[in-house]
Write an enzyme that holds these catalytic residues in place. Structure first.
Site, PDB file in Angstrom:
ATOM      1  N   ALA A  22       2.925   6.116 -25.839  1.00 33.70           N
ATOM      2  CA  ALA A  22       4.290   6.319 -26.330  1.00 33.70           C
ATOM      3  C   ALA A  22       4.796   7.709 -25.974  1.00 33.70           C
ATOM      4  CB  ALA A  22       4.352   6.099 -27.846  1.00 33.70           C
ATOM      5  N   THR A  81      12.739  16.670 -12.999  1.00 33.63           N
ATOM      6  CA  THR A  81      12.839  17.701 -14.029  1.00 33.63           C
ATOM      7  C   THR A  81      11.694  17.665 -15.035  1.00 33.63           C
ATOM      8  OG1 THR A  81      14.249  16.250 -15.374  1.00 33.63           O
ATOM      9  CG2 THR A  81      15.352  17.762 -13.848  1.00 33.63           C
ATOM     10  N   GLU A 110       6.242  10.730 -23.041  1.00 31.17           N
ATOM     11  CA  GLU A 110       7.490  10.869 -22.298  1.00 31.17           C
ATOM     12  C   GLU A 110       7.558   9.928 -21.108  1.00 31.17           C
ATOM     13  OE1 GLU A 110      10.075  14.420 -20.051  1.00 31.17           O
ATOM     14  OE2 GLU A 110       8.135  14.854 -20.979  1.00 31.17           O
ATOM     15  N   MET A 111       6.454   9.788 -20.361  1.00 31.05           N
ATOM     16  CA  MET A 111       6.466   8.917 -19.187  1.00 31.05           C
ATOM     17  C   MET A 111       6.697   7.462 -19.579  1.00 31.05           C
ATOM     18  SD  MET A 111       6.426   8.513 -15.979  1.00 31.05           S
ATOM     19  CE  MET A 111       5.839  10.054 -15.277  1.00 31.05           C
ATOM     20  N   THR A 146      -1.110  18.018 -15.354  1.00 32.20           N
ATOM     21  CA  THR A 146      -0.291  16.811 -15.409  1.00 32.20           C
ATOM     22  C   THR A 146      -0.978  15.732 -14.581  1.00 32.20           C
ATOM     23  OG1 THR A 146       1.035  17.208 -13.416  1.00 32.20           O
ATOM     24  CG2 THR A 146       1.726  18.349 -15.432  1.00 32.20           C
ATOM     25  N   CYS A 147      -0.319  14.589 -14.451  1.00 30.67           N
ATOM     26  CA  CYS A 147      -0.920  13.510 -13.659  1.00 30.67           C
ATOM     27  C   CYS A 147      -1.003  13.891 -12.186  1.00 30.67           C
ATOM     28  CB  CYS A 147      -0.134  12.219 -13.826  1.00 30.67           C
ATOM     29  SG  CYS A 147       1.603  12.326 -13.307  1.00 30.67           S
ATOM     30  N   ASN A 148      -0.176  14.838 -11.756  1.00 27.34           N
ATOM     31  CA  ASN A 148      -0.142  15.187 -10.334  1.00 27.34           C
ATOM     32  C   ASN A 148      -0.757  16.529 -10.001  1.00 27.34           C
ATOM     33  OD1 ASN A 148       1.055  12.855  -9.333  1.00 27.34           O
ATOM     34  ND2 ASN A 148       3.110  13.573  -9.852  1.00 27.34           N
ATOM     35  N   ARG A 149      -1.138  17.338 -11.006  1.00 27.09           N
ATOM     36  CA  ARG A 149      -1.658  18.673 -10.702  1.00 27.09           C
ATOM     37  C   ARG A 149      -2.459  19.237 -11.864  1.00 27.09           C
ATOM     38  NH1 ARG A 149       1.914  21.561  -8.417  1.00 27.09           N
ATOM     39  NH2 ARG A 149       3.427  19.880  -8.189  1.00 27.09           N
TER      40      ARG A 149
END
Length: 417
Positions: A186, A111, A188-189, A49-52
């Site tokens: 487009a 979440t 989820e974020m 993900t963007c963080n991990r």
């Protein structure tokens, strides 16, 4: 084989490192298939993900995972080792439970990571990466996340990345209702960000996306318009706020394009939020005097608001995580006994069948049934006792105490016996 978690996150590595180790969504399945083909790796899943970026595996050792990760990202192990956490067995299980529950996120209690974790598990399943250990681990993690969510207030007062972007924009501009807002992507974020910005009724809301139809579907939900990503360079000067989050492996907004946009805007400022990893906007853009560029790491202080109020919720959640970790490790330990139990039962069954067949033949010959039963019981008794008695007789003096204790425990022998 042991359970391992190998990875890095927003706490251990800056975005410049995280983007080098990130996997695009379409890479996950093939990467898992490649990893489980490595000798010494039985099961594997990858979360990115963007963080991990994290590898979960049932493997022989962590070095195998480290070498594979470095090689897959065309890096050397020593380049990434300082930023990684390497968690075995119990710590690996505890970590994934905290991740699923939102306790390890930049936005405490969020979440979105649970959905991302479930997506990663589906990819691993389809790629043949899941076996009994990891499947059990993730199912337990989903259960923990649900319990934490329902039994604690971990999600209360949470400030999301999308809400943080709006807060930062409002520090720069007096009223978002007077501004044009552009969303690039487009996913989820971007959907979350569009919802938060749309609530401020911007003058114009647009979506730029590689697939125009998907961009139009999102824009129509908020009364906006959409255009193809190829039109971005000429359209960029029209927008005061730009929020981007795509899965591109290379920047889609370069320094030159932003310099031209600023010139066309007569140096009116642009507020840019880059939520992508790897980054969508070239880092050099942040040095321009009329551009306010924020990455996911820059939003950290804003999204951490409310943590103090949720301290008790974190303590409550950690209690659930600790208990669940113990439960999972007990389950994992019990699974390790299954092959031995099965082999012991098979051994006993072979002995039973052999003696039963022998007794049947004796009875068919007309032998006295009582004598046959006596012989059957004696033979079975001798064969069942052969292995433990042989082990006791053949053991050296240093093993006697341990073996005697084990035999007495297994056969419930007391001193008087």
């Amino acid at each position: 084989m042991s359970l391992f978690t190998l990875g890095l996150n927003h706490e251990t590595a800056p975005i410049a490192v995280r983007e080098k180790l990130a996997f695009a969504p379409q890479e996950l399945g093939p990467a898992v298939a490649e990893l489980v083909a490595v000798r010494g790796v039985n099961e594997a899943a990858i979360v990115s993900t963007c963080n991990r970026t994290e590898l979960y595996a049932a493997a022989r050792d962590e070095a195998t995972l480290l070498n594979w990760l470095a090689q897959s990202r065309q890096l050397k192990p020593e380049e990434i080792r300082p930023f990684l956490y390497r968690l075995p067995d119990r710590e690996a299980a505890k970590h994934v439970f905290r991740v699923a529950a939102g306790l390890d996120s930049m936005v405490l209690g969020e979440t979105q990571i649970l959905g991302q974790l479930k997506d990663a598990v589906r990819e691993a399943q389809d790629a043949g990466g899941l076996g009994p250990a990891l499947n059990g681990l993730f199912q337990k993690a989903f259960s923990v996340a649900k319990e934490v969510r329902t039994q604690t207030a971990i999600g209360a007062n949470s400030v999301s990345m999308a809400a943080a972007a709006v807060k930062l924009a409002e520090r720069l501009f007096p009223d978002i209702a007077d501004l044009n807002v552009l969303f690039i992507g487009a996913g989820e974020m971007i959907e979350l960000c569009a919802t938060h910005f749309a609530a401020r009724n911007p003058r114009r809301l647009s979506v730029a996306n590689r697939t125009l139809e998907r961009g139009q579907a999102l824009a129509s939900q908020h009364g906006g318009d959409a255009f193809a990503l190829a039109e971005l360079p000429e359209r960029l000067p029209q927008y005061d706020i730009v929020v981007t989050s795509t899965a591109s492996q290379l920047p889609i907004i370069g320094l030159g394009a932003v310099e031209r946009a600023i010139k066309a805007r007569k140096h009116r400022p642009i507020f840019m939020v880059d939520l992508a990893v790897p980054r969508d906007v070239e880092a050099e853009v942040g040095a321009l005097p009329d551009v306010y560029l924020y990455s996911v790491d820059d939003l950290a202080e804003v999204v951490r608001q409310g943590r103090e109020e949720r301290r008790q919720a974190v303590l409550d959640a950690d209690v659930i995580v600790e208990r669940s970790t113990e439960e999972f490790m007990q389950w994992l330990d019990n699974r390790a006994l299954v092959p031995t139990i099965r082999a012991l039962k098979d051994h006993a069954e072979r002995l039973r069948r052999h003696e039963l067949e022998r007794a049947g033949k004796l009875l068919a010959k007309g032998e006295d049934p009582a004598a046959v039963l006596e012989s059957l019981s004696l033979s079975l008794s001798n064969k069942f006792l052969h292995a433990p008695l042989a082990a006791l007789n053949q053991a050296d003096a240093t093993q006697h105490g341990e073996l005697i204790a084990a035999v007495r425990r297994l056969y419930h022998l007391h001193d008087e016996e």
